[in-house]
Design an enzyme around this catalytic site. Structure first.
Site, PDB file in Angstrom:
ATOM      1  N   ASP B 327      17.175   8.417   5.073  1.00  0.00           N
ATOM      2  CA  ASP B 327      15.898   7.863   5.530  1.00  0.00           C
ATOM      3  C   ASP B 327      15.711   6.509   4.881  1.00  0.00           C
ATOM      4  O   ASP B 327      16.015   6.336   3.702  1.00  0.00           O
ATOM      5  CB  ASP B 327      14.765   8.793   5.114  1.00  0.00           C
ATOM      6  CG  ASP B 327      14.616   9.943   6.089  1.00  0.00           C
ATOM      7  OD1 ASP B 327      14.861   9.711   7.288  1.00  0.00           O
ATOM      8  OD2 ASP B 327      14.300  11.051   5.651  1.00  0.00           O
ATOM      9  N   GLU B 368       0.983  -3.901  -0.649  1.00  0.00           N
ATOM     10  CA  GLU B 368       1.308  -5.194  -0.046  1.00  0.00           C
ATOM     11  C   GLU B 368       0.453  -6.275  -0.685  1.00  0.00           C
ATOM     12  O   GLU B 368       0.934  -7.352  -1.035  1.00  0.00           O
ATOM     13  CB  GLU B 368       1.053  -5.161   1.470  1.00  0.00           C
ATOM     14  CG  GLU B 368       2.064  -4.365   2.269  1.00  0.00           C
ATOM     15  CD  GLU B 368       1.705  -2.886   2.363  1.00  0.00           C
ATOM     16  OE1 GLU B 368       0.738  -2.460   1.676  1.00  0.00           O
ATOM     17  OE2 GLU B 368       2.383  -2.161   3.112  1.00  0.00           O
ATOM     18  N   THR B 399     -10.186  -3.831   8.135  1.00  0.00           N
ATOM     19  CA  THR B 399     -10.525  -2.706   9.012  1.00  0.00           C
ATOM     20  C   THR B 399      -9.515  -2.682  10.144  1.00  0.00           C
ATOM     21  O   THR B 399      -8.894  -3.700  10.456  1.00  0.00           O
ATOM     22  CB  THR B 399     -11.937  -2.848   9.630  1.00  0.00           C
ATOM     23  OG1 THR B 399     -11.887  -3.938  10.547  1.00  0.00           O
ATOM     24  CG2 THR B 399     -13.001  -3.087   8.580  1.00  0.00           C
ATOM     25  N   ALA B 400      -9.408  -1.516  10.702  1.00  0.00           N
ATOM     26  CA  ALA B 400      -8.439  -1.378  11.799  1.00  0.00           C
ATOM     27  C   ALA B 400      -8.880  -2.254  12.970  1.00  0.00           C
ATOM     28  O   ALA B 400      -8.065  -2.664  13.789  1.00  0.00           O
ATOM     29  CB  ALA B 400      -8.351   0.074  12.226  1.00  0.00           C
ATOM     30  N   LYS B 416      -6.722 -13.294   5.651  1.00  0.00           N
ATOM     31  CA  LYS B 416      -5.300 -12.974   5.662  1.00  0.00           C
ATOM     32  C   LYS B 416      -5.150 -11.762   6.560  1.00  0.00           C
ATOM     33  O   LYS B 416      -5.952 -10.823   6.484  1.00  0.00           O
ATOM     34  CB  LYS B 416      -4.854 -12.641   4.238  1.00  0.00           C
ATOM     35  CG  LYS B 416      -3.459 -12.105   4.100  1.00  0.00           C
ATOM     36  CD  LYS B 416      -3.250 -11.483   2.732  1.00  0.00           C
ATOM     37  CE  LYS B 416      -3.822 -10.062   2.740  1.00  0.00           C
ATOM     38  NZ  LYS B 416      -3.695  -9.359   1.470  1.00  0.00           N
ATOM     39  N   ASP B 544      11.943  16.259   5.011  1.00  0.00           N
ATOM     40  CA  ASP B 544      10.846  16.957   4.367  1.00  0.00           C
ATOM     41  C   ASP B 544       9.861  17.569   5.364  1.00  0.00           C
ATOM     42  O   ASP B 544       9.195  18.537   5.074  1.00  0.00           O
ATOM     43  CB  ASP B 544      10.110  16.046   3.383  1.00  0.00           C
ATOM     44  CG  ASP B 544       9.720  14.727   4.011  1.00  0.00           C
ATOM     45  OD1 ASP B 544       9.874  14.588   5.242  1.00  0.00           O
ATOM     46  OD2 ASP B 544       9.271  13.832   3.279  1.00  0.00           O
ATOM     47  N   ASP B 548      11.689  18.103  10.788  1.00  0.00           N
ATOM     48  CA  ASP B 548      13.056  17.872  10.318  1.00  0.00           C
ATOM     49  C   ASP B 548      13.834  19.183  10.256  1.00  0.00           C
ATOM     50  O   ASP B 548      15.056  19.177  10.146  1.00  0.00           O
ATOM     51  CB  ASP B 548      13.053  17.282   8.901  1.00  0.00           C
ATOM     52  CG  ASP B 548      12.741  15.799   8.904  1.00  0.00           C
ATOM     53  OD1 ASP B 548      13.028  15.159   9.929  1.00  0.00           O
ATOM     54  OD2 ASP B 548      12.220  15.302   7.895  1.00  0.00           O
TER      55      ASP B 548
END
Lengths: 554, 709
Positions: B327, B368, B399-400, B416, B544, B548
């Site tokens: 992964d 980030e 915010t989204a 930003k 995990d 999977d």
């Protein structure tokens, strides 16, 4: 280096070059024989007559049963022929062979051993020689090659139970390979002075006035397949030392070439069939390395002996034909024991102890360097499987050879294979040495006498067929014991080889990567050679110590 | 002793780049402690399972009888050393098992008599944990020990899993998703959860762990079985070679009637004592003695790295793996994207851009955001502003909807965020977007990175795009070298990622993996595994999530993260307790090391025989055939000292190699050729030479023993 030594080296080297030249064309030709889908008209006729479906593909069990059934019938037929030969009408009187000797001889020729407890000129008629023994010379060689090809198919094929058709392999090998080549060779041998007739024995008076009997017979035709099929059973008692069987230095050269050319070239066939010619070359290299080494040791032992007479005349020439001389005879002795031929052109019993030890060692290798027709290849491949198993573990993967995993089943079959022949040889020798009556058969006492018995069982168990001489083996006990040794020594390994082939063919192939053990490089060639020598040395060292080594070390 | 120190001797999850696989050292105290166990294993009913050592034991009994009868120094010493040979073999196994036993003991202590709060239709009842059935629901609150393995079906809690992982930091377990599984014996630290029990009584994870580390459920692996067959057949060959020697020896002796009998050879042939010694020296006792210890130690090395293999077969398969599915996140790259570059546009200076970027990220606590501050400090020495400096600052959270964040301070607005959003914000107020902006943004996207636009508005002036922050996935250090090693070992690495193909390719190139699977779904993973297996390859993967599980079950080596769901853990054949997917690489190495150790010691064992012949054969027969004394190349003192020395060497080499068997042969990732060459030289050639030296030295020493010299 004396002139004769130099001539010996040139003799051996020229044979080596010739084999190398034949390696590729003959190997490729054999690969074509066993992969072609075409049946010739004669072959179709044969299949039709016998009632065989040539396109049926056999499982390993069926293949094995075919081999055993065919060989069983062959033994019975040959036994019958030998028992009734007195009634067959010959140009000279031949008595029927006794039961134990008939059994021994029948088994001997069917197993490609060609051990002879009889003397050809007095015990056999031309019918038995030509229809009985010569036929088995072809067929036993073809059976060996067929089994080897079945093992190669085990590597070549995947996810199948099928290993090919024994009857097709047998017929093709005989008709397309052995018969045509033998015919050509027989013509050459006749030209060289070998006899080919059906005359009665002739009486003649020599220059000194003494009378002698000069035998006749279809010798050249039998001689060709005797050498080519690594059979080795002589028409005459003196075998390849007899001028009618091996008249000149150059027929001696051809005889040696014929012994080793098919066993070596089969490696090419193997490489070609599995699609990686380097693999075949690696196996051939191991065989070559062993053969060159043992031949060098044998010639060396014969030339550099320190006994009084050998020192005086420069070499151990007792029991050696003056036609051939010591070096050429030694090369013959080495190739005849390193292949399963067992023809002799000199008396191994007369060899120096260490020289004799080399002939013994050659056979003890299990007839793999280069071994018999077919049996050499499958023997060496089994050793390669074991080597791959140990070496493969050392590189940290489940061992794999040619993309096939060497797991529990494969190791079991390979282990049984390497167990079978030593068990036969050692138990046979030990029993013979424990029985006072059988010990009496020895011509010599002490270590040399023991070597004679060890040699007999080594030769029989490994299907070589050469005799050390010096031991009287035409007794019921030896005929039976050696007959059993030959039978078990031939067919037990075949069971394991075909079992191995079956479990290999069933597998998924594993793709090669950088993590895969490379089996074509020098390192593996050296490892396989080492395993072959060490396994043999460890098994037979005590016996060799009490025989030739006890005698030869001073 | 705490569980933690036992289970995690290295303390922390291992670094992604640990060069070679080490192992526990052999403590002399452990040898002593294992002695009673070793003695117990002398019971023939246990011994017969190891045919090679069983032969030695039978020989020991025989020589003891002989020694009691004729009590010479020679026979007594031979008997003693043969018993020691057997004992040493048992010791090797006992030591290997001992390490597991200590771990199991510690694990058992965590199985306290927990009372579970089982939910019933009417409320809850207290039941002892062992009585819980599959499907029962139990409640756990802060301070409770979780009574059994199960999945959280309600709530979220922090759980202390140090009992099984050795890791003291608590983990979050919550209902739904891939972090729902909990293990019995671990402890809830906060909040309340409802757990549905998934284990059968007595088959909990801890129970299985105990069985595994104790070796109770140890079954011989395929390669081990194959090797055992080879060793058994070699033993038979040597038994035959020795047994059939007797008639030959009697004949040889009888043939020279004048010679006196020796202690080795008389009228009745070779003395039984000597024959037994010869057999013991020839059969592959070295590898026979150490074989099971090697297997147990291999499993143990995994446990030490906090990996639980459910079967030895899986460990062996790990060594055979052709393809590793890794992964991306967590294995190849660090978990989050990081700022790697500031690209100014227009007339903006790099410093100005960095300053604005840092300002806008001060309140951004995402990894980030932190990375922007770190980069500004690293590249432009912009220190973090103290909180007091920005008293009037108003932070605009992400915010989204707006898809950008920033700060308003002293009339200056800094923003930003995603390129399109920031651009829209600037253009809304007829601001300036330098022409090259679009090109820079596209360039970063194309290279697999994420562009973050930084814009600023001073007072009433039109807003202006200052530049772009290049966020990218950071490949863990040393991964490229690791993958190069893998390639040399013949293992192909495939990166699995949910990223788009472009991004995936960029990261794959940077990390140096052989291939990648972009926009991967569980179905695609499954298809990839099947495709590889179709070509005969063995595949290893980590996983995990519940989705999977099918792929984990399909893969030849499926390593489930302990943090994962119980479905995943059930499907895989290994569980990684530290939940560190990079371990997969180490697992492969341990698998390989296990096989290499077996192969190398087999080679060593067989090669040893050559020297032993040179010691024993002349000792047996030189009296009859003086020429054979030439084989006594070691010039050993007497026949008795020679035979005794070979037997002693044979016994001591087992003890000497126990540490190697437990630790494993040194393994450095390299091509098969290089590895074979190295091991043939050390264990093949070394195995030929070492006993010549060893036997000679022992011979020099035993000549001081009264009755031998």
């Amino acid at each position: 280096m004396s002139a004769s030594t130099l001539a010996g080296v040139a003799f051996a080297a020229s044979i080596a070059v010739a084999v190398m030249a034949a390696y590729r064309p003959l190997g490729d030709y054999m690969a074509r024989i066993f992969t072609s889908t075409h049946h010739t008209r004669i072959e179709k006729a044969v299949y039709k007559t016998v009632g065989i479906d040539p396109d049926a593909d056999q499982t390993w069990g069926t293949y094995l049963r075919s081999v055993l059934a065919f060989s069983g019938v062959s033994v019975l037929a040959l036994y019958g022929l030998l028992r009734v030969q007195s009634h067959l009408g010959h140009p000279y009187a031949v008595p029927a062979m006794g039961p134990s000797q008939s059994f021994n001889t029948a088994v001997s020729f069917v197993t490609n051993t060609n051990w002879q407890s009889y003397s050809g000129e007095s015990a056999l008629g031309y019918t038995a020689q030509a229809v009985g023994l010569a036929v088995q010379n072809f067929l036993s060689a073809a059976v060996g090659i067929a089994v080897a090809i079945a093992l190669v198919r085990g590597f070549q094929r995947s996810r199948t139970e099928r290993l090919g058709n024994f009857w097709v392999d047998l017929v093709r090998c005989t008709l397309r390979l052995l018969l045509p080549l033998s015919f050509l060779i027989a013509v050459v041998f006749v030209a060289a002075g070998e006899i080919q007739n059906l005359h009665a024995y002739r009486s003649a008076t020599g220059l000194a006035g003494g009378s002698q009997t000069i035998p006749g017979g279809p010798v050249a035709s039998q001689e060709a397949i005797k050498q080519l099929g690594t059979n080795g059973g002589g028409f005459f008692n003196a075998n390849s030392a007899h001028p009618f069987e091996n008249p000149t230095v150059w027929t001696n050269w051809i005889a040696i070439f014929l012994e080793i050319v098919i066993p070596f070239s089969l490696c090419r066939t193997f490489g070609k069939m599995v699609g990686d010619k380097r693999q075949g070359l690696a196996i051939a290299a191991v065989m070559g390395l062993l053969l060159v080494t043992t031949t060098g040791l044998l010639v060396g032992a014969q030339l550099a002996h320190h006994g009084t007479v050998p020192t005086a005349i420069g070499s151990a020439s007792e029991g050696v034909e003056t036609r051939f001389g010591v070096p050429d005879s030694s090369v013959f002795a080495s190739t005849t024991t390193a292949t399963s031929t067992g023809a002799v052109n000199s008396f191994h019993d007369s060899y120096t102890s260490l020289g004799g030890a080399v002939t013994l060692f050659n056979m003890m290798l299990g007839e793999v360097a280069p071994g018999g027709t077919g049996s050499g290849l499958y023997g060496m491949l089994v050793l390669a499987v074991l080597s791959v198993f140990i070496a493969g573990l050392m590189v940290g993967r489940t061992p794999e050879y040619l993309g096939k995993k060497i797991g529990r089943r494969e190791v079991t079959f390979a282990s049984l294979y390497i167990l079978a022949t030593p068990a036969i040889v050692l138990i046979g020798t030990a029993v013979a040495m424990a029985l006072p009556g059988e010990r009496a058969s020895m011509l010599n006492s002490g270590a040399h006498g023991m070597s004679e018995v060890l040699y007999a069982f080594t030769s029989a168990g490994n299907n070589n067929g050469s005799a050390f001489a010096g031991i009287s083996v035409n007794t019921t006990w030896y005929n039976t014991a050696l007959g059993l040794a030959m039978m078990l020594g031939r067919f037990l390994p075949m069971v394991f080889v075909l079992g191995l082939a079956g479990s290999l063919a069933r597998q998924h192939p594993v793709p090669a990567s950088d993590g895969t053990l490379p089996t074509h490089r020098l390192l593996f060639i050296g490892f396989l050679t080492g395993v072959t020598v060490i396994v043999v040395a460890l098994t037979y060292f005590p016996a060799l110590a009490l025989g030739p080594l006890a005698e030869g070390l001073h | 002793m705490s569980v933690t120190t036992l289970l995690s001797p290295m303390g922390q999850p291992s670094e992604p780049v640990s060069r070679s696989v080490g192992g526990g050292l052999l403590d002399p105290k452990m040898l002593l402690k294992a002695l009673p166990d070793a003695a117990r294993k002398l019971d023939p009913r246990t011994m017969y399972k190891n045919p090679v050592m069983f032969i030695v034991e039978v020989g020991s009994v025989y020589t003891t009888v002989v020694a009691v009868r004729d009590h010479t120094a020679f026979s007594i010493l031979i008997a003693i050393w043969l018993w020691l040979t057997v004992l040493f073999a048992n010791l090797a196994e006992a030591v290997a098992e001992g390490r597991g036993k200590a771990q199991a003991e510690a694990l058992r202590r965590t199985k306290t008599d927990t009372l579970a709060r089982r939910l019933t239709t009417t409320g809850e009842e207290l039941v002892p944990a062992p009585q819980l059935q599959q499907g029962d629901r139990v409640v756990c609150e802060a301070g409770d020990v979780i009574p059994g393995d199960g999945d959280v079906v309600e709530g979220v809690a922090s759980v202390d899993e140090s009992a099984i992982t050795g890791e003291s930091a608590p983990v979050i377990r919550e209902s739904g998703g891939d972090r729902s599984s909990v293990t019995g014996g671990t402890k809830v630290l906060s909040d309340r959860v409802v757990i549905e029990i998934t284990q059968k009584p007595g088959e909990s994870f801890i129970d299985r762990m105990i069985a595994l580390v104790e070796g109770a459920s140890r079954q011989k692996t395929p390669n081990e079985i194959a090797l055992n067959i080879l060793l058994a057949s070699l033993s038979i060959v040597f038994l035959l070679a020795t047994a059939t020697l007797q008639p030959l020896a009697i004949f040889s002796k009888a043939n020279q009637p004048g010679l006196p009998d020796t202690s080795a050879l008389g009228v009745h042939g070779v003395a039984g004592l000597v024959l037994v010694s010869l057999v013991v020296c020839l059969i592959p006792t070295t590898i026979g003695a150490l074989l099971s210890a090697i297997g147990i130690a291999g499993m143990d090395r995994l446990v030490q790295r906090n990996v639980l293999a459910m079967s030895g077969r899986a460990v062996e398969a790990a060594g055979d793996v052709n393809t590793l599915l890794l992964d991306k996140t967590g294995t190849i790259t660090l978990g989050n994207r990081q700022a790697s570059e500031f690209v100014p546009v227009g007339t903006t200076t790099p410093e100005a851009l960095a300053d604005a970027a840092q300002l806008s990220s001060l309140a951004d606590e995402t990894p980030e955001g932190r990375s922007v501050v770190v980069l500004a400090k690293a590249n432009f020495s912009l220190r973090e502003r103290a909180s007091g400096e920005l008293q009037h600052a108003v932070f605009v959270p992400f915010t989204a909807h707006t898809r950008m964040s920033g700060v308003d301070v002293d009339g200056r607005q800094v923003r930003k965020g995603a390129a399109a959003s920031v651009m829209a914000w600037v253009l809304e107020s007829s601001g300036v977007v330098p022409t090259e902006t679009a090109a820079v943004v596209d360039g970063i996207s194309a290279s697999g990175g994420t562009p973050l636009l930084v814009a600023e508005r001073n007072g009433d002036a039109p807003p202006q795009v200052l530049g772009v922050i290049h966020l990218k996935d950071v490949v863990k250090q040393g991964m490229r070298e690791r993958f190069d090693e893998m390639r040399r070992m013949g293992i192909r690495t495939v990166m699995i990622t949910g990223d788009n193909p472009l991004t995936a390719k960029a990261i794959a190139d940077e990390a140096g993996v052989d291939d990648f699977l972009a926009e991967a779904t569980p179905e695609m993973k499954m298809a990839l595994i099947k495709k590889e297996q179709e070509g005969g390859k063995l595949v290893a993967m980590t996983g995990d999530g519940t989705n999977d599980a099918p792929a984990l079950a399909q893969a030849d080596v499926g390593v489930a993260m302990n943090s994962g769901t119980s479905a995943a853990k059930e499907a895989g054949n290994m569980v990684e307790l530290d939940s560190n997917p990079t371990k997969l690489i180490e697992i492969v190495e341990i698998g390989k090391q296990l096989l290499i150790t077996r192969g190398s010691l087999t080679t060593f064992s067989i090669a040893n025989d050559v020297a032993k012949y040179f010691a024993i054969i002349p000792a047996m027969f030189a009296a009859v055939y003086p020429g054979l004394d030439k084989l006594n190349v070691m010039r050993l003192h007497s026949p008795q000292s020679a035979i005794l020395s070979a037997v002693i060497f044979n016994a001591l080499i087992i003890i000497a190699l126990i540490p190697l068997a437990l630790r494993g042969v040194r393994y450095t990732p390299s091509s098969a050729s290089a590895m074979l060459r190295r091991n043939i030289y050390i264990y093949g050639i070394g195995g030929l030479v070492a006993p010549f030296v060893g036997i000679k030295i022992i011979d020099l020493l035993v000549t001081f023993v009264p009755g031998i010299g």
